[in-house]
Design an enzyme around this catalytic site. Structure first.
Site: not given
Ligand code: URA
Length: 241
Positions: A107
């Site tokens: 993310d």
């Molecule tokens: N899970 C999440 O919620 N965010 C990420 O960036 C990676 C795995």
């Protein structure tokens, strides 16, 4: 059919220098193809078949590039975006010509291990939902994991939207931190799994993906090519039956 490429492009794709520098070095006679010195940067060769040497030393041809990036928060895991900076914006000019893309997703506010490569077939395997390779995350959170959360993770947790996750691992650490291991990569998966147990993730960092481990000597935003051992372990992990 053999794909012919210009000598200066082949050498720059091997990380031997910028196209401009290489043009001069080629003209000065440093490079030979199949034993014959080539002084023309436009000379075309099949890099997979030709024997390329620099001052008499053989140059090992590599078809693909693999970079380990320590992703900082604030960058999108994408190749381009009209509004936000992407992880590719972190690369210097030299690497911009390699057509790299992220193999996996973090993310925008997440940090940690991200693989950048131009190996399409391997990326396809990494991203395939059929692939169940462990990914390890360090998280910090607000709130609290309800009693029995680790057991629920292990049994397979149902998150919002009704998705039943594959068995995962939750190890609580002191001071509202935890380690989470999952085998899949659904959208916001770790955050949604934590939320399903009463905790809100405030910080997330990927530490491992399959055999690859984040090199903690890489500052946030820094990157380096995988070592030969890392590359071999990665390729064999994703090509194993
Ligand atoms: N899970 C999440 O919620 N965010 C990420 O960036 C990676 C795995």
């Amino acid at each position: 059919m053999a794909k012919l490429e210009r000598l200066d492009k082949v050498l720059s794709n091997l990380g031997m220098g910028t196209r401009k520098e290489l043009k001069n070095r080629i003209k000065s006679g440093e490079f030979a193809v199949d034993g014959v010195t080539v002084k023309s940067p436009e000379f075309k060769l099949d890099p997979e078949a030709a024997c390329l040497t620099m001052n008499g030393q053989e140059i090992r041809y590599k078809k693909y590039v693999y970079l380990m990036l320590h992703k900082p928060a604030g960058y999108l895991t994408a190749t381009e975006d009209r509004h936000a900076a992407t992880v590719l914006d972190l690369l210097d000019d030299h690497w911009q010509s390699f057509d790299l893309f992220p193999a996996g997703r973090l993310d925008k506010d997440s940090e940690g291990l991200l693989l950048l490569t131009n190996d399409g077939p391997l990326t396809h395997k990494i991203l395939s939902p059929k692939n169940h390779v462990d990914k390890l995350y360090y998280i910090e959170y607000d709130g609290a994991f309800a009693d029995g959360s680790a057991e629920k993770f292990a049994a397979g947790l149902t998150i919002d939207g009704g998705y039943l996750c594959l068995p995962a691992k939750l190890e609580l650490l002191p001071e509202n931190a935890a380690l989470v291991t999952i085998q899949e990569g659904k959208y916001h998966q770790v955050k949604r799994m934590a939320e399903a147990c009463g905790a809100t993730v405030t910080y997330l960092k990927r530490l491992k993906m399959g055999p690859l481990e984040l090199d903690e000597t890489l500052e946030k935003g820094a990157y380096r090519p995988l070592t030969d051992q890392e590359e071999a372990a990665l390729v064999s992990c994703f090509t194993a039956e």
